[in-house]
Design an enzyme around this catalytic site. Structure first.
Site, mmCIF file in Angstrom:
data_model
loop_
_atom_site.group_PDB
_atom_site.id
_atom_site.type_symbol
_atom_site.label_atom_id
_atom_site.label_comp_id
_atom_site.label_asym_id
_atom_site.label_seq_id
_atom_site.Cartn_x
_atom_site.Cartn_y
_atom_site.Cartn_z
ATOM 1 C CG ASP A 41 -7.310 3.482 -0.831
ATOM 2 O OD1 ASP A 41 -7.901 2.391 -0.781
ATOM 3 O OD2 ASP A 41 -7.252 4.250 0.147
ATOM 4 C CE LYS A 57 -4.419 1.156 0.183
ATOM 5 N NZ LYS A 57 -5.626 0.456 -0.286
HETATM 6 P P1 NDP Z 1 -12.925 7.976 -2.655
HETATM 7 O O1 NDP Z 1 -11.859 8.965 -2.442
HETATM 8 O O2 NDP Z 1 -13.482 7.759 -4.007
HETATM 9 O O3 NDP Z 1 -14.157 8.284 -1.679
HETATM 10 C C1 NDP Z 1 -14.009 8.325 -0.292
HETATM 11 C C2 NDP Z 1 -15.324 8.734 0.325
HETATM 12 O O4 NDP Z 1 -15.242 8.612 1.729
HETATM 13 C C3 NDP Z 1 -15.694 10.178 0.039
HETATM 14 O O5 NDP Z 1 -17.100 10.283 0.041
HETATM 15 C C4 NDP Z 1 -15.069 10.903 1.243
HETATM 16 O O6 NDP Z 1 -15.700 12.141 1.541
HETATM 17 C C5 NDP Z 1 -15.329 9.907 2.344
HETATM 18 N N1 NDP Z 1 -14.288 10.015 3.362
HETATM 19 C C6 NDP Z 1 -12.949 9.860 3.195
HETATM 20 N N2 NDP Z 1 -12.304 10.056 4.345
HETATM 21 C C7 NDP Z 1 -13.256 10.330 5.269
HETATM 22 C C8 NDP Z 1 -13.218 10.618 6.656
HETATM 23 N N3 NDP Z 1 -12.059 10.659 7.320
HETATM 24 N N4 NDP Z 1 -14.408 10.829 7.281
HETATM 25 C C9 NDP Z 1 -15.577 10.778 6.593
HETATM 26 N N5 NDP Z 1 -15.673 10.521 5.278
HETATM 27 C C10 NDP Z 1 -14.529 10.293 4.628
HETATM 28 O O7 NDP Z 1 -12.343 6.601 -2.052
HETATM 29 P P2 NDP Z 1 -12.814 5.117 -2.348
HETATM 30 O O8 NDP Z 1 -14.276 5.070 -2.553
HETATM 31 O O9 NDP Z 1 -11.901 4.553 -3.359
HETATM 32 O O10 NDP Z 1 -12.426 4.409 -0.955
HETATM 33 C C11 NDP Z 1 -13.340 4.304 0.125
HETATM 34 C C12 NDP Z 1 -12.911 3.168 1.053
HETATM 35 O O11 NDP Z 1 -12.867 1.944 0.286
HETATM 36 C C13 NDP Z 1 -11.503 3.306 1.646
HETATM 37 O O12 NDP Z 1 -11.489 2.721 2.921
HETATM 38 C C14 NDP Z 1 -10.647 2.485 0.712
HETATM 39 O O13 NDP Z 1 -9.453 2.021 1.314
HETATM 40 C C15 NDP Z 1 -11.590 1.335 0.413
HETATM 41 N N6 NDP Z 1 -11.270 0.576 -0.777
HETATM 42 C C16 NDP Z 1 -11.225 1.160 -2.019
HETATM 43 C C17 NDP Z 1 -10.947 0.407 -3.141
HETATM 44 C C18 NDP Z 1 -11.004 0.976 -4.510
HETATM 45 O O14 NDP Z 1 -10.932 0.177 -5.466
HETATM 46 N N7 NDP Z 1 -11.136 2.272 -4.689
HETATM 47 C C19 NDP Z 1 -10.610 -1.024 -3.020
HETATM 48 C C20 NDP Z 1 -10.767 -1.570 -1.694
HETATM 49 C C21 NDP Z 1 -11.057 -0.769 -0.628
HETATM 50 P P3 NDP Z 1 -15.098 13.524 0.948
HETATM 51 O O15 NDP Z 1 -15.575 13.587 -0.472
HETATM 52 O O16 NDP Z 1 -15.675 14.566 1.830
HETATM 53 O O17 NDP Z 1 -13.600 13.407 1.062
#
Ligand code: NDP
Length: 450
Positions: free
Chosen positions: A169, A129
């Site tokens: 991510d 990562k």
């Molecule tokens: P994105 O950046 O596309 O979206 C993240 C979302 O979560 C946004 O809505 C963001 O809000 C919100 N968010 C992020 N940090 C916080 C926080 N500290 N408190 C509240 N809301 C938060 O990321 P992904 O959708 O790619 O990832 C989301 C989760 O899924 C993570 O845990 C990631 O590790 C996991 N994941 C992702 C994969 C992928 O293929 N993308 C694969 C496997 C796991 P805002 O817009 O306000 O920042």
């Protein structure tokens, strides 16, 4: 039993001593060790060869300075990381996160989890990562491009299609992957599958963008079917509004679920009528193109916005945490239980605190798929993207979707095999930890002491 509790405490004491000030990493290791230490209690070879101890020590961690210039000509300095955790069963593989909360502890927890997740997919991928404390929010496209180029200038020395293959991510989507892949290609003068999550025009896989969110729903579908139920007609609560959350919602709606919430770091929106595909498209455009805030939805479509809150108090049948780590705390778990929630499929990595997991596990009516299994569809299709790059061809949408469903069904089956108790109750956390551990441990034993 108390002997095993002692072993666990002694093991964790060592982890805490060697990794001071890294609470997220301790949490991720503890969650795994809780199941693995009892499992290996009568398997002397794992203990003699210190397999679990070796798994908790990353192969290496690279940290580096990332210097870039903002639009006003100011010089900015960020820190970049790549944690190469374990390559026993394949090249390191795992996403890159750009978020101000990124620390070595966060990336080590994610890399550690990734090892088990990648093993569960059945594909030959080790775990890693990376990321940076860079905050893409509020930055212009040109600034993001300059940052990505500076980041890849250093990272390119440490990765490669047979060495380490990063992906997206939090904060790293199609735009960032494009800038980073372009810079790698320029520096190395090689067009090769060094990143996944690429656009279709330059070696991406169909369904990769959707894969994590779709996989989270396929896992829910597998769990419910195993218990004679289905998604259709169920009220669903989803957190987040990024890649994972929006494609999770899309698939749920397609399968007849009623999705009533989404969120971002500002709070959550509640639409009791449920989102339609049209409303969801509007949200995707808001978040991906206009880079706006989720509360803007209410002005367009109605419903309510709850500033600074998470959606877990909204009554639901199914819950999908898809935002970030530790977003379901004990009180949230208790609210889900009180409201009769039937199942949770974790989209975000480690979204539940240990106290929340404990409460949920004590309430055996609530099915709970851990993130390392439920969100493995993303890296699963990344693995398929690597295969397609090596073969120099692109499979159809249907072909990739079928393989994705197969990967998730395979993971569900492994969890049932290793997690089912005598009374038929499935401990999905235990099942995932043991199944993920076995394959990596066998490979490590085969290599001897290193
Ligand atoms: P994105 O950046 O596309 O979206 C993240 C979302 O979560 C946004 O809505 C963001 O809000 C919100 N968010 C992020 N940090 C916080 C926080 N500290 N408190 C509240 N809301 C938060 O990321 P992904 O959708 O790619 O990832 C989301 C989760 O899924 C993570 O845990 C990631 O590790 C996991 N994941 C992702 C994969 C992928 O293929 N993308 C694969 C496997 C796991 P805002 O817009 O306000 O920042």
């Amino acid at each position: 039993m108390s002997h095993q509790a002692d072993d666990l405490e002694q093991f964790m004491e060592g982890v805490r001593r060697r990794n001071p000030g890294e609470p997220e990493f301790h949490q991720a290791v503890h969650e795994v060790a809780m199941d693995i230490i009892p499992y290996i209690a009568d398997k002397q070879v794992y203990k003699d060869l210190m397999i679990l101890e070796r798994m908790t020590e990353p192969d290496r961690i690279v940290t580096f300075r990332v210097v870039w210039e903002d639009d006003n000509g100011n010089i900015r300095v960020n820190r970049g990381f790549r944690v190469q955790q374990n390559n026993a069963i394949g090249p390191y593989k795992g996403g890159i996160r750009f978020h101000p909360t990124v620390t070595q502890s966060v990336l080590k927890f994610l890399a550690f989890e990734q090892v088990f997740k990648n093993s569960l997919t059945g594909l030959p991928m080790g775990g890693g990562k990376g990321g940076s404390d860079f905050n893409p929010k509020g930055k212009s496209d040109a600034e993001v491009m300059r940052f990505c180029q500076a980041f890849m200038t250093e990272l390119s020395r440490h990765i490669g299609p047979d060495t380490d293959v990063p992906a997206g991510d939090i904060g790293v989507g199609a735009r960032e992957v494009g800038y980073m892949f372009g810079q790698y290609k320029r520096l190395m003068n090689r067009f090769e599958g060094v990143l996944t999550g690429k656009a279709l025009e330059f070696g991406g896989s169909r369904i990769r963008t959707e894969a994590t969110g779709y996989g989270v729903v396929y896992m829910m579908d597998n769990m419910l079917r195993h218990h004679g139920e289905s998604i259709e007609g169920k009220t669903c609560v989803v957190s987040g509004s990024g890649n994972v959350a929006t494609f999770c919602a899309e698939k749920l709606i397609e399968l007849g679920g009623k999705v009533v919430t989404l969120s971002d770091s500002g709070g959550f929106i509640h639409d009791p009528d449920g989102f339609t595909q049209e409303k969801l498209q509007w949200i995707m455009d808001l978040k991906n193109n206009r880079r706006g805030r989720i509360e803007e939805y209410v002005g367009e479509f109605g419903g309510t916005f709850h500033a600074g809150q998470r959606p877990w108090n909204v009554p639901c049948d199914l819950a999908f945490p898809c935002a970030t780590q530790n977003e379901i705390e004990l009180a949230d778990a208790e609210a889900l239980i009180k409201n009769g929630c039937r199942a949770i499929s974790e989209g975000a990595n480690m979204p539940s605190t240990p106290e929340a997991i404990h409460a949920i596990q004590a309430h055996r009516e609530l099915l709970h798929a851990p993130s390392k299994a439920a969100n493995a569809g993303g890296v699963g299709v990344s693995g398929l993207e690597m295969s397609q790059n090596s073969l120099r061809l692109q499979w159809t949408r249907e072909e990739v979707d079928e393989r994705l469903k197969g990967i998730i069904a395979g993971i569900h089956e492994q969890m049932v095999t290793y997690g089912t108790a005598a009374d038929g109750h499935v401990d999905y956390f235990k099942g995932a930890n043991i199944a993920g551990f076995n394959k990596v441990a066998s490979a490590m034993i085969a290599y001897g002491v290193m």
